[in-house]
Design a protein around this motif. Structure first.
Motif, PDB file in Angstrom:
ATOM      1  N   SER A 104      -2.315 -12.990 -13.447  1.00 30.04           N
ATOM      2  CA  SER A 104      -3.746 -12.935 -13.793  1.00 30.04           C
ATOM      3  C   SER A 104      -4.436 -11.687 -13.263  1.00 30.04           C
ATOM      4  O   SER A 104      -5.668 -11.594 -13.298  1.00 30.04           O
ATOM      5  CB  SER A 104      -4.462 -14.172 -13.243  1.00 30.04           C
TER       6      SER A 104
ATOM      7  N   LYS B 140      -7.060  -9.930 -15.551  1.00 32.88           N
ATOM      8  CA  LYS B 140      -8.249 -10.764 -15.725  1.00 32.88           C
ATOM      9  C   LYS B 140      -9.099 -10.767 -14.458  1.00 32.88           C
ATOM     10  O   LYS B 140     -10.321 -10.650 -14.521  1.00 32.88           O
ATOM     11  CB  LYS B 140      -7.851 -12.195 -16.097  1.00 32.88           C
TER      12      LYS B 140
ATOM     13  N   VAL C  40     -12.252  -8.877 -15.942  1.00 36.76           N
ATOM     14  CA  VAL C  40     -13.173  -9.901 -16.436  1.00 36.76           C
ATOM     15  C   VAL C  40     -13.924 -10.580 -15.298  1.00 36.76           C
ATOM     16  O   VAL C  40     -15.163 -10.638 -15.294  1.00 36.76           O
ATOM     17  CB  VAL C  40     -12.416 -10.945 -17.294  1.00 36.76           C
ATOM     18  N   LYS C  41     -13.187 -11.095 -14.327  1.00 37.34           N
ATOM     19  CA  LYS C  41     -13.840 -11.844 -13.256  1.00 37.34           C
ATOM     20  C   LYS C  41     -14.698 -10.945 -12.366  1.00 37.34           C
ATOM     21  O   LYS C  41     -15.762 -11.371 -11.913  1.00 37.34           O
ATOM     22  CB  LYS C  41     -12.824 -12.634 -12.434  1.00 37.34           C
TER      23      LYS C  41
END
Length: 183
Positions: free
Chosen positions: A113, A116, A120-121
């Motif tokens: 991940s 992400k 994104v986070k």
């Protein structure tokens, strides 16, 4: 043909949870999108658990360390960070997950991940005004520290592999980087 995606509100997401639609799924709400969470491997689980124990001991009564629990953000997001260091509000958390104003800092452990979590986070957390966000890159054994949220992004980014770090919320506290990385 144009494809239109549906954005979900926090209320929509909570209703889906309440009626059991998402009961057998590992998901989180990110910017109105329901996103599958990566399966957690052994290094991820081990490191997160060890860091949780370490931070709980070091922080004592200053803060609550929550593991794999949702936080509620105003940008139609309800992520489940690996570790959230939050205010000790006791039973108040029976009626709501921590809001941005309750959060000191967040930590994500990442292998599959990583993209992400870094992209994104980090934007979601910066947009919500989370003052500090740490990503542990388990592939490179690095602690990436994001600080100073401005205009939906973090203005400061630092990568550490050893030494200590002083969290913004507790500048008198020296966190041992290796205890967070758990090599």
């Amino acid at each position: 043909m144009t494809v239109t995606t549906v954005k979900w509100s926090l209320d929509d997401y909570h209703r889906m949870i309440a009626v059991g639609i998402l009961a057998d799924r590992r998901v989180e709400l990110l910017n109105g999108e329901i996103v599958e969470m990566a399966i957690e491997g052994e290094p991820h689980a081990y490191s997160r658990n060890e860091a949780d124990e370490y931070l709980t001991e070091v922080l004592g009564s200053r803060a609550k360390v929550r593991q794999d629990s949702p936080i509620t953000l105003p940008n139609d997001s309800e992520p489940e960070p690996d570790i959230a260091i939050v205010q000790r509000l006791g039973r108040e958390y029976r009626s709501h997950h921590p809001y941005p104003e309750n959060i000191f800092w967040l930590i994500e452990y990442a292998e599959s991940s990583l993209e992400k979590d870094l992209d994104v986070k980090s934007k979601i957390y910066a947009e919500a005004g989370i003052p500090e966000y740490w990503v542990v890159n388990l592939k490179a054994m690095q602690l990436i520290v994001f600080r100073d949220p401005q205009n939906g992004a973090y203005a400061s980014q630092q990568t550490l592999i050893s030494g200590t770090i002083n969290p913004l919320a507790f500048p008198d506290l020296a966190i041992v980087v290796e205890a967070i990385l758990n090599p």
